[in-house]
Motif scaffolding. Structure first.
Motif, short mmCIF file in Angstrom:
data_model
loop_
_atom_site.label_atom_id
_atom_site.label_comp_id
_atom_site.label_asym_id
_atom_site.label_seq_id
_atom_site.Cartn_x
_atom_site.Cartn_y
_atom_site.Cartn_z
N SER A 179 0.90 -1.36 -0.26
CA SER A 179 -0.04 -0.61 0.01
C SER A 179 1.46 0.88 0.45
N GLU A 201 -1.47 -5.52 3.00
CA GLU A 201 -0.31 -4.81 3.64
C GLU A 201 0.05 -5.10 4.86
N ASP A 204 0.70 -2.10 10.12
CA ASP A 204 0.19 -2.05 10.94
C ASP A 204 -1.38 -0.86 9.83
N ASN A 205 -0.19 -0.24 8.88
CA ASN A 205 -0.86 0.67 8.30
C ASN A 205 -0.85 1.58 6.62
N ILE A 206 -2.00 1.72 5.96
CA ILE A 206 -1.38 1.83 4.59
C ILE A 206 -0.41 2.82 4.23
N PRO A 208 2.24 3.56 4.81
CA PRO A 208 3.15 3.55 5.96
C PRO A 208 4.15 4.31 5.80
N SER A 215 -2.27 7.86 7.58
CA SER A 215 -3.01 6.52 7.35
C SER A 215 -4.55 6.43 7.05
N LEU A 219 -7.14 5.47 5.35
CA LEU A 219 -8.02 4.10 5.17
C LEU A 219 -10.12 4.57 5.56
N THR A 231 -4.02 -4.65 6.63
CA THR A 231 -3.57 -4.78 7.86
C THR A 231 -2.37 -5.94 8.51
N SER A 232 -1.58 -5.27 8.42
CA SER A 232 -0.90 -6.06 9.96
C SER A 232 -1.36 -8.30 8.89
N THR A 251 -3.80 -13.38 8.42
CA THR A 251 -3.62 -12.05 9.48
C THR A 251 -2.92 -12.30 10.62
#
Length: 462
Positions: A179, A201, A204-206, A208, A215, A219, A231-232, A251
């Protein structure tokens, strides 16, 4: 010597360096194996913006009623959208051809290999070879889509950005792995055109590399647009044996299988360093990049490198700046080394993202005491009139001296606004100076002033 300077690669690093070298009176040649303008003009920055504009126009028409305009239901012609994008790219590449002629730069088509003693071997498409020489040789071979071992691209079902720009037909569903800018831009494009899109992704965040507030905002927008975001999460494997793809995703809560027509791998890029003669010439690399000094000189006299093949942000405008600095130093000028902490980053999905300098997290980690201001576009008259109220401007200042440490923007047209902040940081402008510089009303750009006012407890429109 045949030339004063030979440049290998004609992307935004190579062709800009060639033009500047010619302006400085150096006899210049540029070697290109495919198309003038490189990936950026032909398969990257420019054609993607054409695709994104088509998606944006389609979105405008579908929401015309919001602006008091009645239209018949819009229908996207995917083939025509792709064709327009290719046409834009071809036009830009022809523009570079014109610039080469105008600046009397010799263009040599073929695959180049650097050799010792200031030589470059060029192999043409027909197999013929020739050797050219120059006291200064610049490697600007760029990069390509990175492949993960468990995500090998076949160009049909598992694709990179290049195929994503030229698909023969629109997929009904797509999984985008990664992402960063490339991933979210294609996710937005395909989702807007009607493809069901899922982003996977690892972090933890798009987006990043961006500030966490940015982020989170993107989202929210993507979820509102119907884009599924995981995410993650990691793609463990892709089964392409059936009609489509079965994507196994791990995940935090377990493993699940996603089904999609196409998987787009957008997990970054890798420098084009193979088979270009680095080893036999003695040019050193480290972690997949050519080792250079602040003026892009390698450890071997007369050999230089710029752009995606060296450490630094892999961005077109960075490559261009590096190319100019490199040839100015060659010509005996005294250029200032590039400040890599004042490079703007732009992402062209909707809403757009633009940022420069420290994120809040990085500024705190660097030990600064901060003054942070934020102004939402929902409070902007221009944004309301334009129907583009999503997003904000976030300004980060050093509390002690008022230094502008960073800025993070998400919203309509923010990629056109970030230059003000880059110039302000270059000039070492303080928060008070930005606050007292009168910004025009009504504009999106006055949000920079308003966010600064918020940082200093003087905000008017919140």
């Amino acid at each position: 010597m045949n030339y004063d300077v030979i440049i290998i690669g004609s992307g935004p690093g190579g062709y800009v360096a060639a033009i500047r070298a010619s302006q400085l009176g150096l006899k210049t040649a540029i070697v290109e194996r495919e198309s003038l303008g490189g990936i950026c003009l032909n398969w990257g920055c420019i054609p993607t913006k054409a695709l994104l504009k088509s998606a944006q126009v389609f979105e405008y028409i579908n929401h015309a009623a919001d602006y008091g305009i009645k239209t018949a239901p819009a229908e996207a012609d995917f083939g025509a959208v792709i064709k327009r994008s290719r046409g834009v790219a071809e036009g830009m590449s022809k523009g570079v051809q014109f610039l080469m002629k105008k600046n009397k730069i010799e263009v040599i088509m073929g695959t180049a290999k650097v050799k010792p003693n200031n030589k470059v071997e060029v192999r043409a498409a027909d197999g013929s070879q020739k050797e050219i020489t120059a006291p200064h040789i610049i490697v600007a071979t760029g990069s390509r889509s990175r492949e993960l071992p468990n995500l090998k691209q076949d160009g049909k079902k598992i694709i990179g950005y290049r195929q994503a720009m030229n698909l023969p037909q629109q997929p009904k569903s797509m999984v985008v792995v990664g992402s960063g800018a490339i991933g979210v831009e294609f996710a937005y494009f395909y989702a807007t055109m009607g493809t069901q899109v899922t982003i996977v992704e690892f972090l933890d965040n798009i987006v990043p590399v961006e500030d966490e507030d940015v982020s989170k905002q993107l989202l929210r927008n993507f979820k509102k647009a119907g884009i599924n975001v995981m995410t993650s999460s990691t793609v463990e494997s892709v089964d392409t044996s059936g009609a489509g793809c079965k994507v196994q995703v791990k995940t935090a809560t377990g493993t699940q299988v996603l089904e999609a027509d196409i998987v787009l791998s957008a997990v970054g890029i890798i420098a084009n360093l193979e088979n270009i003669g680095l080893e036999e010439t003695g040019i050193k690399t480290d972690k997949g990049k050519i080792v250079v000094d602040e003026f892009y000189r390698t450890g071997v006299k007369g050999y230089y490198a710029i752009g995606d093949v060296v450490t630094g942000q892999a961005l077109a405008h960075v490559a261009s700046a590096e190319g100019i600095i490199c040839v100015e130093k060659i010509a005996g000028h005294h250029p200032e080394p590039l400040d890599y902490n004042n490079i703007p980053g732009c992402t062209y999905c909707t809403p757009e993202i633009a940022s420069v300098g420290y994120t809040e997290k990085a500024a705190k980690a660097a030990g600064y005491e901060l003054k942070i201001g934020k102004f939402p576009f929902s409070a902007s008259g221009k944004a309301s009139a334009a129907g583009a109220k999503d997003g904000f401007v976030k300004m980060i200042y050093d509390a002690k001296y008022g230094e502008l440490l960073g800025a993070h923007l998400i919203g309509a047209n923010v990629t056109e606004m970030i230059a003000e902040i880059v110039v302000a940081r270059k000039l070492e402008t303080t928060g008070h100076e930005i606050l007292k510089a009168v910004h025009p009303h009504p504009t999106m750009s006055e949000a920079i002033m308003e966010a600064t006012a918020d940082a200093y407890g003087e905000v008017i429109h919140l």
